[in-house]
Design a protein around this motif. Structure first.
Motif, PDB file in Angstrom:
ATOM      1  N   THR A 327     -14.278   6.050  -2.730  1.00  0.00           N
ATOM      2  CA  THR A 327     -13.684   6.279  -1.407  1.00  0.00           C
ATOM      3  C   THR A 327     -14.454   5.565  -0.306  1.00  0.00           C
ATOM      4  O   THR A 327     -13.908   5.298   0.762  1.00  0.00           O
ATOM      5  N   THR A 328     -15.725   5.275  -0.546  1.00  0.00           N
ATOM      6  CA  THR A 328     -16.532   4.598   0.470  1.00  0.00           C
ATOM      7  C   THR A 328     -16.316   3.088   0.462  1.00  0.00           C
ATOM      8  O   THR A 328     -16.809   2.397   1.364  1.00  0.00           O
ATOM      9  N   LEU A 329     -15.596   2.578  -0.534  1.00  0.00           N
ATOM     10  CA  LEU A 329     -15.391   1.139  -0.666  1.00  0.00           C
ATOM     11  C   LEU A 329     -14.098   0.707   0.005  1.00  0.00           C
ATOM     12  O   LEU A 329     -13.148   1.490   0.103  1.00  0.00           O
ATOM     13  N   PRO A 330     -13.996  -0.537   0.445  1.00  0.00           N
ATOM     14  CA  PRO A 330     -12.707  -1.077   0.875  1.00  0.00           C
ATOM     15  C   PRO A 330     -11.743  -1.090  -0.309  1.00  0.00           C
ATOM     16  O   PRO A 330     -12.181  -1.127  -1.474  1.00  0.00           O
ATOM     17  N   PRO A 331     -10.449  -1.061  -0.059  1.00  0.00           N
ATOM     18  CA  PRO A 331      -9.471  -0.978  -1.153  1.00  0.00           C
ATOM     19  C   PRO A 331      -9.673  -2.030  -2.241  1.00  0.00           C
ATOM     20  O   PRO A 331      -9.644  -1.701  -3.430  1.00  0.00           O
ATOM     21  N   TYR A 357      -1.708   2.401   1.969  1.00  0.00           N
ATOM     22  CA  TYR A 357      -2.034   1.344   1.016  1.00  0.00           C
ATOM     23  C   TYR A 357      -2.747   2.035  -0.133  1.00  0.00           C
ATOM     24  O   TYR A 357      -3.748   2.730   0.073  1.00  0.00           O
ATOM     25  N   CYS A 358      -2.243   1.886  -1.350  1.00  0.00           N
ATOM     26  CA  CYS A 358      -2.689   2.697  -2.480  1.00  0.00           C
ATOM     27  C   CYS A 358      -3.364   1.861  -3.562  1.00  0.00           C
ATOM     28  O   CYS A 358      -2.951   0.728  -3.834  1.00  0.00           O
ATOM     29  N   GLY A 363      -6.482   7.280 -13.430  1.00  0.00           N
ATOM     30  CA  GLY A 363      -5.821   8.551 -13.159  1.00  0.00           C
ATOM     31  C   GLY A 363      -6.044   9.092 -11.772  1.00  0.00           C
ATOM     32  O   GLY A 363      -5.745  10.269 -11.501  1.00  0.00           O
ATOM     33  N   CYS A 364      -6.574   8.291 -10.875  1.00  0.00           N
ATOM     34  CA  CYS A 364      -6.758   8.704  -9.480  1.00  0.00           C
ATOM     35  C   CYS A 364      -6.025   7.726  -8.574  1.00  0.00           C
ATOM     36  O   CYS A 364      -6.182   6.507  -8.711  1.00  0.00           O
ATOM     37  N   LEU A 365      -5.224   8.250  -7.668  1.00  0.00           N
ATOM     38  CA  LEU A 365      -4.493   7.433  -6.709  1.00  0.00           C
ATOM     39  C   LEU A 365      -5.172   7.582  -5.350  1.00  0.00           C
ATOM     40  O   LEU A 365      -5.199   8.672  -4.772  1.00  0.00           O
ATOM     41  N   TYR A 366      -5.747   6.476  -4.843  1.00  0.00           N
ATOM     42  CA  TYR A 366      -6.471   6.484  -3.574  1.00  0.00           C
ATOM     43  C   TYR A 366      -5.528   6.078  -2.446  1.00  0.00           C
ATOM     44  O   TYR A 366      -4.759   5.124  -2.582  1.00  0.00           O
ATOM     45  N   PHE A 367      -5.623   6.783  -1.303  1.00  0.00           N
ATOM     46  CA  PHE A 367      -4.806   6.500  -0.130  1.00  0.00           C
ATOM     47  C   PHE A 367      -5.675   5.886   0.967  1.00  0.00           C
ATOM     48  O   PHE A 367      -6.679   6.484   1.377  1.00  0.00           O
ATOM     49  N   TYR A 368      -5.272   4.710   1.449  1.00  0.00           N
ATOM     50  CA  TYR A 368      -5.917   4.063   2.597  1.00  0.00           C
ATOM     51  C   TYR A 368      -4.880   3.885   3.700  1.00  0.00           C
ATOM     52  O   TYR A 368      -3.688   3.757   3.435  1.00  0.00           O
ATOM     53  N   ALA A 376     -11.420   5.629   2.262  1.00  0.00           N
ATOM     54  CA  ALA A 376     -10.100   6.120   1.869  1.00  0.00           C
ATOM     55  C   ALA A 376      -9.797   7.418   2.609  1.00  0.00           C
ATOM     56  O   ALA A 376     -10.685   8.223   2.882  1.00  0.00           O
ATOM     57  N   GLN A 377      -8.526   7.615   2.929  1.00  0.00           N
ATOM     58  CA  GLN A 377      -8.121   8.839   3.621  1.00  0.00           C
ATOM     59  C   GLN A 377      -8.088  10.035   2.686  1.00  0.00           C
ATOM     60  O   GLN A 377      -8.239  11.175   3.112  1.00  0.00           O
ATOM     61  N   GLY A 378      -7.880   9.771   1.407  1.00  0.00           N
ATOM     62  CA  GLY A 378      -7.768  10.853   0.436  1.00  0.00           C
ATOM     63  C   GLY A 378      -7.163  10.320  -0.844  1.00  0.00           C
ATOM     64  O   GLY A 378      -7.186   9.115  -1.093  1.00  0.00           O
ATOM     65  N   GLY A 379      -6.611  11.223  -1.633  1.00  0.00           N
ATOM     66  CA  GLY A 379      -6.010  10.777  -2.873  1.00  0.00           C
ATOM     67  C   GLY A 379      -5.593  11.932  -3.753  1.00  0.00           C
ATOM     68  O   GLY A 379      -5.690  13.104  -3.377  1.00  0.00           O
TER      69      GLY A 379
END
Length: 455
Positions: A327-331, A357-358, A363-368, A376-379
């Motif tokens: 989550t701390t990384l750019p997409p 932007y996902c 198995g984890c979907l990251y939301f930006y 990341a905003q969440g996931g």
């Protein structure tokens, strides 16, 4: 009349200390103020998608239904930093590896040599005292391996494991650095040693955290409505007890109260002369909660779950740490994503679609917010979810993410067109298939022929 009663209520000196007892606060509030607050709360229901991923609720800031003030703040640490993780923490899951061939058992169950699933994560260790202040040993090798972690040390508490690969120490890449130089970086650095390590997420299953849901009767000390109220209670995996007026309110409305159970006193109560009553005394504050179950079995179910929440295990599974690191990384810095692009998520409370932007990985979907935004905003942790194409309202094709049980949330996503939806559906199914429930993995392993090693 109603307006004059409301004006009187506004002039009452309400106490802001949420630790005060029920009676001291409720005596200052009349029935009309309570009804007005409940009406306002019902208008503030949050969604099961979109904005709910980043719902912001503070421990103690949402207070009891007996008319205390609502003050929303950050709740990221206790909600896994914006991730919906309920299904993952409800059971033990095994990562099958990047090769999900049905002929292969998960690495933690099989004696056959299997490729490890190395993922990067961040480990922070507080410096101790003595000759070995960090509490771990590293090997003279390339890559540099952790060979020993002292019991009850800061390194063990931080989640460092034997077999972890050192990638960076205090921001400096050490993958091509001699062992002695990496050790000097740690010695000369600050008292908080920050390392990026590579960990095998397929080595062990995760440990489930206690969850419990159901109706209980809660005793109230209200000056107007004394007695017992039937409420829907939810004990979440993070050890916080939520309750709602009705079962249907979970996931749609804000809880009437959130209570942290860690360190609390719980046990059966016989002082009220009523069967199946148990009490909870939180560590902070001087309130006593009394609950009444419908049977002795139901009471024991709640006491067992609450006891685990009172004495939680704080160490994360390595994969959880991997997702927090990501989550701390750019997409585009997340390595080897299985799918990426724009997706819209349905906010059901407002009937609008929110664009993200996902990035899909393991198995984890990251939301930006956008392609260039960080963090990341969440996931969503998607273990156990089923993926299908559905029609919804005016949209002919949406992606439905359905959980294995109705107690968890269903999510709806939509890409730019039907072909993009199909691309995402294929990727989501393959990514989710990398995980198995531990009981299923063991059953599959027992049903296979015995593994043999040729010499």
């Amino acid at each position: 009349d109603l307006k004059s009663e409301m004006n009187k209520t506004r002039k009452l000196p309400l106490k802001k200390d949420t630790r005060a007892s029920d009676s001291s606060q409720e005596d200052a509030i009349d029935q009309w103020a309570r009804r007005r607050k409940q009406f306002k709360d019902s208008k503030k229901c949050s969604s099961t998608g979109g904005s709910s991923i980043n719902s912001t609720i503070t421990e103690g800031s949402i207070n009891s239904e007996d008319a205390r003030s609502v003050d929303l703040g950050l709740y990221a640490e206790n909600e896994d930093r914006g991730f919906y993780t309920e299904n993952f923490h409800s059971a033990s899951w095994v990562f099958r590896g990047d090769d999900v061939s049905p002929d292969n058992s998960p690495r933690c169950l099989s004696k056959r040599p299997r490729p490890v699933a190395i993922r990067e994560r961040t480990v922070k260790i507080a410096k101790g005292t003595g000759n070995y202040p960090w509490g771990f040993r590293i090997q003279f090798s390339k890559p540099i391996l952790v060979t020993e972690v002292d019991t009850n040390s800061a390194a063990e508490e931080a989640g460092l494991q034997v077999g972890d690969i050192l990638i960076a120490v205090n921001g400096t890449d050490v993958t091509s650095m001699p062992h002695s130089e990496a050790a000097n970086l740690a010695r000369k650095g600050p008292d908080i040693l920050t390392m990026i390590v590579g960990s095998d997420i397929s080595r062990y299953p995760n440990t489930p955290r206690p969850t419990c849901r159901g109706y209980l009767h809660k005793r109230t000390q209200s000056a107007i409505l004394k007695g017992w109220r039937k409420r829907w209670f939810v004990l979440k995996h993070n050890g916080y007890l939520h309750y709602y007026k009705h079962k249907k309110d979970e996931g749609k409305c804000r809880p009437l109260e959130v209570t942290k159970l860690e360190g609390a006193e719980i046990g059966v109560d016989t002082s009220l002369g009523k069967p199946f009553v148990f009490k909870c005394i939180p560590q902070t504050g001087n309130r006593i909660f009394y609950f009444c179950a419908t049977s002795n079995q139901e009471m024991k179910r709640w006491l067992e779950a609450m006891d685990k929440a009172v004495h939680p295990v704080h160490q994360n599974h390595v994969w959880v740490d991997v997702t927090l690191h990501n989550t701390t990384l750019p997409p585009l810095a997340i390595k080897n994503p299985e799918c990426l692009g724009l997706l819209h998520q349905l906010d059901r409370s407002k009937d609008v679609w929110i664009q993200h932007y996902c990035i899909l990985k393991d198995g984890c979907l990251y939301f930006y917010a956008t392609l260039r935004s960080t963090p990341a905003q969440g996931g969503l942790y998607l273990q156990g979810y089923t993926v299908s194409e559905q029609s919804l309202g005016s949209k002919r094709s949406v992606i439905e993410l359905k959980p294995p049980s109705e107690e968890f949330k269903t999510f709806y996503l939509c890409a730019e067109n039907v072909n993009e939806n199909k691309r995402w559906i294929t990727a989501l199914k393959a990514s989710i298939n990398k995980w198995l429930p531990l009981h299923q993995a063991i059953q599959d392993f027992m049903n296979r022929p015995l593994e043999e090693t040729r010499m």
